[in-house]
Design an enzyme around this catalytic site. Sequence first.
Site, PDB file in Angstrom:
ATOM      1  N   ARG A 143     -21.697 -26.922 -15.389  1.00  0.00           N
ATOM      2  CA  ARG A 143     -20.523 -27.300 -14.611  1.00  0.00           C
ATOM      3  C   ARG A 143     -19.644 -26.058 -14.505  1.00  0.00           C
ATOM      4  O   ARG A 143     -19.649 -25.196 -15.386  1.00  0.00           O
ATOM      5  CB  ARG A 143     -19.757 -28.439 -15.283  1.00  0.00           C
ATOM      6  CG  ARG A 143     -20.573 -29.714 -15.450  1.00  0.00           C
ATOM      7  CD  ARG A 143     -19.776 -30.774 -16.198  1.00  0.00           C
ATOM      8  NE  ARG A 143     -20.532 -32.009 -16.339  1.00  0.00           N
ATOM      9  CZ  ARG A 143     -21.341 -32.288 -17.374  1.00  0.00           C
ATOM     10  NH1 ARG A 143     -21.462 -31.392 -18.371  1.00  0.00           N
ATOM     11  NH2 ARG A 143     -22.002 -33.422 -17.427  1.00  0.00           N
ATOM     12  N   LYS A 169     -18.830 -32.037 -21.068  1.00  0.00           N
ATOM     13  CA  LYS A 169     -18.210 -33.324 -20.780  1.00  0.00           C
ATOM     14  C   LYS A 169     -18.437 -34.297 -21.934  1.00  0.00           C
ATOM     15  O   LYS A 169     -19.514 -34.358 -22.507  1.00  0.00           O
ATOM     16  CB  LYS A 169     -18.803 -33.894 -19.492  1.00  0.00           C
ATOM     17  CG  LYS A 169     -18.092 -35.096 -18.925  1.00  0.00           C
ATOM     18  CD  LYS A 169     -18.702 -35.465 -17.586  1.00  0.00           C
ATOM     19  CE  LYS A 169     -17.983 -36.653 -16.957  1.00  0.00           C
ATOM     20  NZ  LYS A 169     -18.578 -37.010 -15.643  1.00  0.00           N
ATOM     21  N   HIS A 233     -20.804 -27.460  -7.642  1.00  0.00           N
ATOM     22  CA  HIS A 233     -21.615 -28.525  -8.226  1.00  0.00           C
ATOM     23  C   HIS A 233     -22.963 -28.642  -7.517  1.00  0.00           C
ATOM     24  O   HIS A 233     -23.923 -29.170  -8.089  1.00  0.00           O
ATOM     25  CB  HIS A 233     -20.854 -29.854  -8.173  1.00  0.00           C
ATOM     26  CG  HIS A 233     -21.159 -30.752  -9.333  1.00  0.00           C
ATOM     27  ND1 HIS A 233     -20.831 -30.429 -10.629  1.00  0.00           N
ATOM     28  CD2 HIS A 233     -21.784 -31.956  -9.393  1.00  0.00           C
ATOM     29  CE1 HIS A 233     -21.231 -31.399 -11.444  1.00  0.00           C
ATOM     30  NE2 HIS A 233     -21.821 -32.328 -10.720  1.00  0.00           N
ATOM     31  N   ARG A 236     -25.610 -27.027  -9.483  1.00  0.00           N
ATOM     32  CA  ARG A 236     -26.074 -27.874 -10.589  1.00  0.00           C
ATOM     33  C   ARG A 236     -27.082 -28.906 -10.066  1.00  0.00           C
ATOM     34  O   ARG A 236     -28.109 -29.153 -10.695  1.00  0.00           O
ATOM     35  CB  ARG A 236     -24.865 -28.541 -11.235  1.00  0.00           C
ATOM     36  CG  ARG A 236     -25.173 -29.421 -12.439  1.00  0.00           C
ATOM     37  CD  ARG A 236     -23.845 -29.818 -13.081  1.00  0.00           C
ATOM     38  NE  ARG A 236     -23.967 -30.988 -13.920  1.00  0.00           N
ATOM     39  CZ  ARG A 236     -24.307 -30.962 -15.191  1.00  0.00           C
ATOM     40  NH1 ARG A 236     -24.596 -29.810 -15.768  1.00  0.00           N
ATOM     41  NH2 ARG A 236     -24.369 -32.075 -15.900  1.00  0.00           N
ATOM     42  N   HIS A 259     -26.859 -34.715 -19.447  1.00  0.00           N
ATOM     43  CA  HIS A 259     -26.759 -36.104 -18.972  1.00  0.00           C
ATOM     44  C   HIS A 259     -26.961 -37.057 -20.141  1.00  0.00           C
ATOM     45  O   HIS A 259     -27.909 -36.900 -20.915  1.00  0.00           O
ATOM     46  CB  HIS A 259     -27.825 -36.382 -17.908  1.00  0.00           C
ATOM     47  CG  HIS A 259     -27.573 -35.710 -16.608  1.00  0.00           C
ATOM     48  ND1 HIS A 259     -28.567 -35.442 -15.694  1.00  0.00           N
ATOM     49  CD2 HIS A 259     -26.420 -35.251 -16.043  1.00  0.00           C
ATOM     50  CE1 HIS A 259     -28.057 -34.846 -14.640  1.00  0.00           C
ATOM     51  NE2 HIS A 259     -26.756 -34.710 -14.823  1.00  0.00           N
ATOM     52  N   TYR A 268     -32.740 -36.910  -9.241  1.00  0.00           N
ATOM     53  CA  TYR A 268     -33.003 -35.663  -8.532  1.00  0.00           C
ATOM     54  C   TYR A 268     -34.481 -35.453  -8.224  1.00  0.00           C
ATOM     55  O   TYR A 268     -34.826 -34.544  -7.482  1.00  0.00           O
ATOM     56  CB  TYR A 268     -32.487 -34.481  -9.362  1.00  0.00           C
ATOM     57  CG  TYR A 268     -30.995 -34.481  -9.536  1.00  0.00           C
ATOM     58  CD1 TYR A 268     -30.159 -33.940  -8.562  1.00  0.00           C
ATOM     59  CD2 TYR A 268     -30.402 -35.051 -10.655  1.00  0.00           C
ATOM     60  CE1 TYR A 268     -28.790 -33.945  -8.719  1.00  0.00           C
ATOM     61  CE2 TYR A 268     -29.031 -35.068 -10.819  1.00  0.00           C
ATOM     62  CZ  TYR A 268     -28.237 -34.513  -9.845  1.00  0.00           C
ATOM     63  OH  TYR A 268     -26.872 -34.532 -10.000  1.00  0.00           O
TER      64      TYR A 268
END
Length: 283
Positions: A143, A169, A233, A236, A259, A268
Amino acid sequence: MAPATAAKRPRISDDDRLVNMWLHNRSANTARAYRADVDAFRQWADKPLADVVLDDLQGWFDSLKGSDATRRRKLASVKSALAFGVRVGFLDVDVGAALRLDRGRDRLSERILTEEDVRRVIDMEECPRKRVALRVLYFMGLRISEMCSLTWRDMTRRQQGGVASVFGKGGKTRHVLVPAKLWKEIVAVRADDWRPETPVVPGHDGSPLHLRAAHRLVKRAAKRAGLPDASAHWFRHAHASHALDNGAPAHVVQQTLGHSDLKTTTRYAHVREGDGGGNYLKD
């Protein structure tokens, strides 16, 4: 002569206390964004949160400008704060619970850069320092806030490349591979008198790269390559999609990106244009 009285501090409202408790222990960037969303709603409603009704929340949401995703994110912030207020006893009723939105259309595939796109953006950037920033975003899948806060204290050299300890995060630390070629490029832009607190991706004067400057850097590089809508982003997203397409196990990509749910990562694996189950069936 009477002594001068000390300036009175503004009284902290119960709503301020509630928001501060709600944001406690969140990362600085997350707290800043969430607080801005809730403050905007409080200013629009012009009443204590305890007096907010469903009409207020609906009216504010309808008044919001911007993309559907941005409007939903702002609403989610306010709904989270209201729900927290009920859980800790500051509010009697969670009016946000009654406001539900249909799930928006998934437009992830529109934000996936091709490998050629990524190479073009990076290759057209002439400044070595800025090129390193772009390569860190893509090859490490960070990020943008994680990239800006990364220091040499977080970097560990290995025989081939290295490993970065990324505090991301949710207050979680993960260990991200730094490929050998990228490690050399990072070292090449490092100051001669570097210290553990020296930023891995510095600003133009060697100080930590500010978040706004990093966003500008990416937007300008993308625009130069003919991709004016691309953002940090997107790199990413590209990391996840390209790694999966090239055979990386989903759990490895999940760990790299941080994640919490494997479902987030595997999204993805299904976004490449022109691919589908029919291509794997015998005609």
